[in-house]
Design a protein around this motif. Structure first.
Motif, short mmCIF file in Angstrom:
data_model
loop_
_atom_site.label_atom_id
_atom_site.label_comp_id
_atom_site.label_asym_id
_atom_site.label_seq_id
_atom_site.Cartn_x
_atom_site.Cartn_y
_atom_site.Cartn_z
N ASP A 127 25.86 15.79 79.08
CA ASP A 127 24.95 16.92 78.86
C ASP A 127 23.90 16.96 79.97
OD1 ASP A 127 26.25 17.67 76.60
OD2 ASP A 127 24.84 16.76 75.20
N VAL A 128 23.71 18.16 80.54
CA VAL A 128 22.76 18.36 81.64
C VAL A 128 21.93 19.61 81.36
CG1 VAL A 128 24.25 17.23 83.34
CG2 VAL A 128 24.48 19.68 82.95
N ALA A 129 20.77 19.71 82.00
CA ALA A 129 19.90 20.87 81.80
C ALA A 129 19.05 21.08 83.05
CB ALA A 129 19.01 20.66 80.58
N PHE A 130 18.60 22.33 83.21
CA PHE A 130 17.69 22.69 84.30
C PHE A 130 16.63 23.59 83.69
CE2 PHE A 130 16.98 25.34 88.34
CZ PHE A 130 16.07 24.43 88.84
N ASP A 131 15.40 23.11 83.64
CA ASP A 131 14.35 23.83 82.93
C ASP A 131 13.07 23.85 83.75
OD1 ASP A 131 12.89 25.15 81.02
OD2 ASP A 131 12.63 23.42 79.71
N ASP A 132 12.71 25.03 84.25
CA ASP A 132 11.47 25.22 84.99
C ASP A 132 11.31 24.21 86.12
OD1 ASP A 132 9.13 26.55 85.56
OD2 ASP A 132 7.90 25.36 84.20
N GLY A 133 12.35 24.07 86.91
CA GLY A 133 12.30 23.21 88.08
C GLY A 133 12.58 21.75 87.83
N LEU A 134 12.92 21.37 86.60
CA LEU A 134 13.23 19.98 86.30
C LEU A 134 14.71 19.86 85.93
CD1 LEU A 134 12.24 17.07 85.84
CD2 LEU A 134 11.78 17.71 83.46
N LEU A 135 15.43 19.06 86.71
CA LEU A 135 16.84 18.80 86.45
C LEU A 135 16.96 17.55 85.58
CD1 LEU A 135 19.91 19.13 86.99
CD2 LEU A 135 19.55 17.87 89.14
N LEU A 136 17.68 17.66 84.48
CA LEU A 136 17.88 16.55 83.55
C LEU A 136 19.36 16.25 83.45
CD1 LEU A 136 15.48 17.89 80.78
CD2 LEU A 136 15.01 15.95 82.28
N ILE A 137 19.73 14.99 83.63
CA ILE A 137 21.13 14.58 83.63
C ILE A 137 21.33 13.43 82.65
CG2 ILE A 137 23.03 13.69 85.05
CD1 ILE A 137 21.67 14.93 87.47
N ASP A 138 22.36 13.53 81.83
CA ASP A 138 22.68 12.55 80.79
C ASP A 138 21.69 12.65 79.63
OD1 ASP A 138 24.08 10.60 79.45
OD2 ASP A 138 23.04 8.94 80.45
N LEU A 139 21.61 13.85 79.07
CA LEU A 139 20.74 14.08 77.91
C LEU A 139 21.35 13.49 76.65
CD1 LEU A 139 19.95 17.82 78.57
CD2 LEU A 139 18.17 16.10 78.23
N PRO A 140 20.55 12.80 75.84
CA PRO A 140 21.02 12.47 74.49
C PRO A 140 21.21 13.77 73.71
CG PRO A 140 19.15 11.09 75.12
CD PRO A 140 19.27 12.18 76.16
N ARG A 141 21.98 13.72 72.63
CA ARG A 141 22.34 14.94 71.91
C ARG A 141 21.14 15.72 71.41
NH1 ARG A 141 26.73 17.70 72.90
NH2 ARG A 141 28.55 16.37 72.96
N HIS A 142 20.15 15.05 70.86
CA HIS A 142 19.06 15.78 70.23
C HIS A 142 17.70 15.36 70.79
CE1 HIS A 142 22.15 17.14 67.57
NE2 HIS A 142 22.37 15.93 67.12
N SER A 143 17.66 14.99 72.07
CA SER A 143 16.41 14.54 72.67
C SER A 143 16.53 14.65 74.19
CB SER A 143 16.13 13.09 72.26
OG SER A 143 15.06 12.56 73.00
N ARG A 144 15.38 14.52 74.84
CA ARG A 144 15.38 14.47 76.31
C ARG A 144 15.03 13.07 76.81
NH1 ARG A 144 13.27 19.99 79.16
NH2 ARG A 144 14.82 21.37 78.23
#
Length: 204
Positions: A139-156
């Motif tokens: 799971d990955v995300a990109f939110d307001d200039g912050l790239l997140l890689i290896d997200l837990p299912r229900h948390s950051r």
């Protein structure tokens, strides 16, 4: 096939489960001892009160679910507009490439095979990764200039965090590690901005 609930609905579902568990030894909201001591009229009143509470609870849950669905639909529209070039700024769409390092799959650290994917600002998605003939979902995300890689299912918490860097315009790499489900170690992330059609690459 597993059903993944929207993140915002998980606390509501958990709360509802706890309420049901708490009421399992009760009859229409009152203890068995109280129920046995009540007359017929009192029992009917208790039933009506219980049904009223249940209807109000269901209405609240339904309203919350509808709000979450509306927000998710709006977010999906924004992401689609960014991807099509109809909306967004230069820097709102990026390509991420991962290579080298290890990932934990099946309880063991394995050599990650190179992979790449795109992300729009505000988007969270699941990508398939491979390592030593094994596969998993990251799971990955990109939110307001912050790239997140290896997200837990229900948390950051625990995800690798890569903040916006102006060097992404031409492409830049950084070494990352995470404490998420896949325990990334010494993975190299290369990030480059995908410019909107017909717009110069420029972001302040």
């Amino acid at each position: 096939m597993f059903l993944t609930l929207p993140r915002g609905l998980v606390p509501l579902v958990m709360m509802f489960a706890l309420l049901l568990a708490a009421c399992s030894s009760r009859i229409y909201g009152v203890s068995e001892e109280q129920w046995d001591a009540m007359g017929e009229a009192e029992r009917m009143e208790a039933i009506r009160a219980w049904e009223s509470v249940q209807k109000a609870r269901e209405a609240r849950l339904q309203a919350e679910a509808e709000r979450e669905a509306a927000l998710a639909a709006e977010q999906a529209e924004r992401v689609a507009a960014i991807r099509s070039g109809a909306a967004g700024l230069p820097g709102d769409l990026i390509r991420v490439s991962l290579r080298a390092g290890t990932v934990r799959i099946g309880g063991r650290d394995r050599d990650l095979e190179s992979t790449s994917f795109t992300l729009a600002n505000g988007e969270t998605r699941t990508i398939e990764i491979h390592a030593d003939r094994y596969r998993s979902e990251l799971d990955v995300a990109f939110d307001d200039g912050l790239l997140l890689i290896d997200l837990p299912r229900h948390s950051r918490a625990g995800a690798a965090r890569v903040p916006w860097d102006g060097a992404w315009m031409q492409g830049a790499e950084t070494r990352i590690r995470s404490d998420g489900p896949h325990r990334l170690r010494d993975v190299i992330a290369f990030v480059q901005v995908i410019p909107p059609p017909g717009r110069p690459i420029r972001r302040h």
